[in-house]
Design a protein around this motif. Structure first.
Motif, PDB file in Angstrom:
ATOM      1  N   ARG A 219       0.820  -1.210   0.000  1.00  0.00           N
ATOM      2  CA  ARG A 219       0.000   0.000   0.000  1.00  0.00           C
ATOM      3  C   ARG A 219       0.855   1.262   0.000  1.00  0.00           C
ATOM      4  O   ARG A 219       1.833   1.353   0.711  1.00  0.00           O
ATOM      5  CB  ARG A 219      -0.929   0.030   1.225  1.00  0.00           C
ATOM      6  CG  ARG A 219      -1.922   1.205   1.159  1.00  0.00           C
ATOM      7  CD  ARG A 219      -2.326   1.675   2.534  1.00  0.00           C
ATOM      8  NE  ARG A 219      -1.184   2.105   3.317  1.00  0.00           N
ATOM      9  CZ  ARG A 219      -0.611   3.312   3.220  1.00  0.00           C
ATOM     10  NH1 ARG A 219      -1.087   4.229   2.405  1.00  0.00           N
ATOM     11  NH2 ARG A 219       0.454   3.619   3.962  1.00  0.00           N
TER      12      ARG A 219
ATOM     13  N   SER B 250       0.201   5.733  -0.610  1.00  0.00           N
ATOM     14  CA  SER B 250      -0.798   6.756  -0.890  1.00  0.00           C
ATOM     15  C   SER B 250      -0.842   6.987  -2.393  1.00  0.00           C
ATOM     16  O   SER B 250       0.202   7.118  -3.045  1.00  0.00           O
ATOM     17  CB  SER B 250      -0.453   8.059  -0.157  1.00  0.00           C
ATOM     18  OG  SER B 250      -0.751   7.916   1.214  1.00  0.00           O
TER      19      SER B 250
ATOM     20  N   ARG C 175      -2.037   9.318  -5.516  1.00  0.00           N
ATOM     21  CA  ARG C 175      -2.394  10.722  -5.790  1.00  0.00           C
ATOM     22  C   ARG C 175      -2.679  10.982  -7.268  1.00  0.00           C
ATOM     23  O   ARG C 175      -2.770  12.130  -7.689  1.00  0.00           O
ATOM     24  CB  ARG C 175      -1.289  11.644  -5.262  1.00  0.00           C
ATOM     25  CG  ARG C 175      -1.103  11.552  -3.737  1.00  0.00           C
ATOM     26  CD  ARG C 175      -0.009  12.478  -3.241  1.00  0.00           C
ATOM     27  NE  ARG C 175       0.136  12.469  -1.794  1.00  0.00           N
ATOM     28  CZ  ARG C 175       0.858  11.595  -1.076  1.00  0.00           C
ATOM     29  NH1 ARG C 175       1.530  10.643  -1.697  1.00  0.00           N
ATOM     30  NH2 ARG C 175       0.926  11.686   0.246  1.00  0.00           N
TER      31      ARG C 175
ATOM     32  N   VAL D 195       9.378  13.157   2.581  1.00  0.00           N
ATOM     33  CA  VAL D 195       8.382  12.578   1.668  1.00  0.00           C
ATOM     34  C   VAL D 195       8.026  13.576   0.567  1.00  0.00           C
ATOM     35  O   VAL D 195       7.794  13.185  -0.579  1.00  0.00           O
ATOM     36  CB  VAL D 195       7.133  12.044   2.427  1.00  0.00           C
ATOM     37  CG1 VAL D 195       6.218  13.153   2.898  1.00  0.00           C
ATOM     38  CG2 VAL D 195       6.372  11.046   1.556  1.00  0.00           C
TER      39      VAL D 195
ATOM     40  N   PHE E 240      -7.258  15.161  -5.609  1.00  0.00           N
ATOM     41  CA  PHE E 240      -6.387  14.434  -6.537  1.00  0.00           C
ATOM     42  C   PHE E 240      -7.165  13.929  -7.750  1.00  0.00           C
ATOM     43  O   PHE E 240      -6.793  12.954  -8.377  1.00  0.00           O
ATOM     44  CB  PHE E 240      -5.681  13.281  -5.792  1.00  0.00           C
ATOM     45  CG  PHE E 240      -4.993  13.756  -4.525  1.00  0.00           C
ATOM     46  CD1 PHE E 240      -3.686  14.209  -4.544  1.00  0.00           C
ATOM     47  CD2 PHE E 240      -5.683  13.810  -3.315  1.00  0.00           C
ATOM     48  CE1 PHE E 240      -3.071  14.685  -3.392  1.00  0.00           C
ATOM     49  CE2 PHE E 240      -5.084  14.293  -2.160  1.00  0.00           C
ATOM     50  CZ  PHE E 240      -3.776  14.728  -2.198  1.00  0.00           C
TER      51      PHE E 240
ATOM     52  N   ILE F 292      -5.365   9.220   2.433  1.00  0.00           N
ATOM     53  CA  ILE F 292      -5.958   9.955   3.548  1.00  0.00           C
ATOM     54  C   ILE F 292      -5.458  11.387   3.397  1.00  0.00           C
ATOM     55  O   ILE F 292      -4.281  11.600   3.122  1.00  0.00           O
ATOM     56  CB  ILE F 292      -5.465   9.384   4.897  1.00  0.00           C
ATOM     57  CG1 ILE F 292      -5.746   7.894   5.004  1.00  0.00           C
ATOM     58  CG2 ILE F 292      -6.077  10.160   6.060  1.00  0.00           C
ATOM     59  CD1 ILE F 292      -5.068   7.215   6.215  1.00  0.00           C
ATOM     60  N   ASN F 293      -6.310  12.366   3.565  1.00  0.00           N
ATOM     61  CA  ASN F 293      -5.787  13.725   3.437  1.00  0.00           C
ATOM     62  C   ASN F 293      -6.560  14.752   4.245  1.00  0.00           C
ATOM     63  O   ASN F 293      -7.764  14.622   4.452  1.00  0.00           O
ATOM     64  CB  ASN F 293      -5.691  14.135   1.966  1.00  0.00           C
ATOM     65  CG  ASN F 293      -7.039  14.286   1.319  1.00  0.00           C
ATOM     66  OD1 ASN F 293      -7.608  15.383   1.305  1.00  0.00           O
ATOM     67  ND2 ASN F 293      -7.596  13.184   0.817  1.00  0.00           N
ATOM     68  N   SER F 294      -5.758  15.747   4.690  1.00  0.00           N
ATOM     69  CA  SER F 294      -6.330  16.914   5.364  1.00  0.00           C
ATOM     70  C   SER F 294      -6.708  17.981   4.359  1.00  0.00           C
ATOM     71  O   SER F 294      -7.572  18.819   4.640  1.00  0.00           O
ATOM     72  CB  SER F 294      -5.308  17.506   6.345  1.00  0.00           C
ATOM     73  OG  SER F 294      -4.987  16.572   7.341  1.00  0.00           O
ATOM     74  N   GLN F 295      -6.047  17.953   3.204  1.00  0.00           N
ATOM     75  CA  GLN F 295      -6.300  19.023   2.234  1.00  0.00           C
ATOM     76  C   GLN F 295      -7.786  19.126   1.884  1.00  0.00           C
ATOM     77  O   GLN F 295      -8.318  20.214   1.726  1.00  0.00           O
ATOM     78  CB  GLN F 295      -5.467  18.796   0.968  1.00  0.00           C
ATOM     79  CG  GLN F 295      -4.019  19.196   1.145  1.00  0.00           C
ATOM     80  CD  GLN F 295      -3.205  18.864  -0.091  1.00  0.00           C
ATOM     81  OE1 GLN F 295      -2.863  17.704  -0.327  1.00  0.00           O
ATOM     82  NE2 GLN F 295      -2.879  19.872  -0.869  1.00  0.00           N
TER      83      GLN F 295
ATOM     84  N   SER G 132       7.275   5.638   0.749  1.00  0.00           N
ATOM     85  CA  SER G 132       7.767   6.525   1.805  1.00  0.00           C
ATOM     86  C   SER G 132       8.563   5.725   2.835  1.00  0.00           C
ATOM     87  O   SER G 132       8.380   4.518   2.975  1.00  0.00           O
ATOM     88  CB  SER G 132       6.588   7.232   2.469  1.00  0.00           C
ATOM     89  OG  SER G 132       5.690   6.267   2.993  1.00  0.00           O
TER      90      SER G 132
ATOM     91  N   ARG H  13      10.213   4.717   6.656  1.00  0.00           N
ATOM     92  CA  ARG H  13       9.784   4.576   8.050  1.00  0.00           C
ATOM     93  C   ARG H  13      11.015   4.530   8.944  1.00  0.00           C
ATOM     94  O   ARG H  13      12.038   3.961   8.550  1.00  0.00           O
ATOM     95  CB  ARG H  13       8.976   3.288   8.268  1.00  0.00           C
ATOM     96  CG  ARG H  13       7.638   3.240   7.540  1.00  0.00           C
ATOM     97  CD  ARG H  13       6.643   4.275   8.055  1.00  0.00           C
ATOM     98  NE  ARG H  13       5.361   4.124   7.385  1.00  0.00           N
ATOM     99  CZ  ARG H  13       5.008   4.706   6.240  1.00  0.00           C
ATOM    100  NH1 ARG H  13       5.854   5.519   5.623  1.00  0.00           N
ATOM    101  NH2 ARG H  13       3.819   4.498   5.717  1.00  0.00           N
TER     102      ARG H  13
HETATM  103  C1  FMN Z   1      -3.819  12.270   9.001  1.00  0.00           C
HETATM  104  C2  FMN Z   1      -3.209  12.276   7.618  1.00  0.00           C
HETATM  105  C3  FMN Z   1      -3.290  13.419   6.839  1.00  0.00           C
HETATM  106  C4  FMN Z   1      -2.743  13.424   5.556  1.00  0.00           C
HETATM  107  N1  FMN Z   1      -2.893  14.545   4.764  1.00  0.00           N
HETATM  108  C5  FMN Z   1      -2.396  14.525   3.507  1.00  0.00           C
HETATM  109  C6  FMN Z   1      -2.644  15.624   2.642  1.00  0.00           C
HETATM  110  O1  FMN Z   1      -3.306  16.589   3.005  1.00  0.00           O
HETATM  111  N2  FMN Z   1      -2.123  15.564   1.389  1.00  0.00           N
HETATM  112  C7  FMN Z   1      -1.396  14.487   0.943  1.00  0.00           C
HETATM  113  O2  FMN Z   1      -0.963  14.504  -0.208  1.00  0.00           O
HETATM  114  N3  FMN Z   1      -1.177  13.423   1.738  1.00  0.00           N
HETATM  115  C8  FMN Z   1      -1.669  13.407   3.000  1.00  0.00           C
HETATM  116  N4  FMN Z   1      -1.486  12.315   3.808  1.00  0.00           N
HETATM  117  C9  FMN Z   1      -0.721  11.149   3.312  1.00  0.00           C
HETATM  118  C10 FMN Z   1       0.657  11.074   3.963  1.00  0.00           C
HETATM  119  O3  FMN Z   1       1.492  12.056   3.386  1.00  0.00           O
HETATM  120  C11 FMN Z   1       1.212   9.668   3.757  1.00  0.00           C
HETATM  121  O4  FMN Z   1       0.387   8.729   4.393  1.00  0.00           O
HETATM  122  C12 FMN Z   1       2.625   9.532   4.329  1.00  0.00           C
HETATM  123  O5  FMN Z   1       3.532  10.380   3.640  1.00  0.00           O
HETATM  124  C13 FMN Z   1       3.122   8.099   4.225  1.00  0.00           C
HETATM  125  O6  FMN Z   1       3.066   7.664   2.872  1.00  0.00           O
HETATM  126  P1  FMN Z   1       2.244   6.387   2.419  1.00  0.00           P
HETATM  127  O7  FMN Z   1       0.808   6.592   2.780  1.00  0.00           O
HETATM  128  O8  FMN Z   1       2.461   6.320   0.933  1.00  0.00           O
HETATM  129  O9  FMN Z   1       2.812   5.199   3.154  1.00  0.00           O
HETATM  130  C14 FMN Z   1      -2.058  12.278   5.075  1.00  0.00           C
HETATM  131  C15 FMN Z   1      -2.003  11.120   5.864  1.00  0.00           C
HETATM  132  C16 FMN Z   1      -2.582  11.109   7.117  1.00  0.00           C
HETATM  133  C17 FMN Z   1      -2.540   9.829   7.926  1.00  0.00           C
END
Ligand code: FMN
Length: 235
Positions: free
Chosen positions: A20, A22, A24, A103, A132, A176-179, A219, A221
């Motif tokens: 897995r 993220s 985009r 990242v 996205f 998951i995103n806050s944006q 990413s 860890r």
């Molecule tokens: C609470 C939370 C908020 C996040 N907000 C954003 C965001 O606003 N934009 C974005 O591109 N990624 C966002 N992410 C993704 C993280 O950047 C990503 O999970 C992290 O860099 C680890 O990468 P991975 O998910 O590919 O393992 C968010 C993840 C979490 C858990």
């Protein structure tokens, strides 16, 4: 196993968790509603404090989602200050800041976005406010009667983490995103979120576009040894 859970041939747990990432960048293809329901049913096996299950999901596609993309974009371009419904700090420092930059460098590197290319950096940020361009967005909320407790926030994190892994196990990508919820009044209006719900987070969801370079980023860890202390174990 509860009878409402899917019985399809699942991916091995380790393959889901290690594979897995993220996502985009998405294909425009729609995601069937019953597949999303299957993913939510899996996600909702997450533990929650006293089994309160304080989370709820608003699943958006099509026109309502487009209205949120447009509203978020308009507000962010107009410089409207962020408006979230939960507490957040002023910025990361130290190791947290380093990891945040780490990242970002990986993502910009994959996309070929140079440090001083303000236009493309801005485009990248705006992409997040458009979810996205994913075909689906899930808004995670929790019951306002529990506002002020930290447990429901923890529980939202647990169910959302399960959600993105369950999605991955079915070939779907997510981030998951806050944006998506930085302009929460926009989301509340266009998603029709009732007042008894606190808006927590957004999850963009869809079929990964394998040609989108940032989707390949793995990413980093920190080590288990850095994160953990073990007490009382034999050496
Ligand atoms: C609470 C939370 C908020 C996040 N907000 C954003 C965001 O606003 N934009 C974005 O591109 N990624 C966002 N992410 C993704 C993280 O950047 C990503 O999970 C992290 O860099 C680890 O990468 P991975 O998910 O590919 O393992 C968010 C993840 C979490 C858990």
């Amino acid at each position: 196993m509860p009878s409402d859970l899917p019985k399809s041939d699942p991916m091995h747990f380790d393959d889901v968790v290690k594979g897995r990432r993220s996502i985009r960048g998405y294909k425009p293809d729609p995601v069937p509603r019953d597949l999303i329901e299957e993913v939510l049913a899996l996600a909702m096996r997450a533990p929650s404090s006293m089994n309160t299950q304080p989370y709820n999901f608003t699943v958006l596609t099509g026109e309502p989602l487009d209205r949120i993309r447009a509203g978020n974009t308009e507000k962010m371009l107009a410089g409207v200050p962020e408006s979230r419904e939960f507490r957040s700090g002023t910025g990361f420092e130290g190791a947290h800041r380093e990891r945040q930059i780490g990242v970002a460098k990986q993502l910009f590197g994959a996309m070929g976005i140079e440090r001083d290319d303000k236009a493309r950096r801005q485009d990248w940020v705006m992409r997040g406010f458009r979810q996205f361009d994913a075909p689906v967005c899930i808004i995670i909320t929790f019951d306002r009667t529990l506002e002020g407790w930290d447990d429901p926030i923890f529980d939202c994190g647990a169910v959302t983490t399960m959600l993105v892994n369950a999605a991955w196990s079915r070939g779907l990508g997510a981030v998951i995103n806050s944006q998506g919820i930085m302009q929460s009044p926009v989301v509340r209006e266009h998603a029709g979120i009732p007042d008894d719900q606190v808006i927590m987070k957004a999850v963009a969801l869809g079929w990964p576009d394998d040609n989108f370079p940032a989707n390949a980023v793995v990413s980093e860890r920190k080590d288990v040894a850095e994160a953990s202390r073990f007490l009382g174990f034999a050496e």
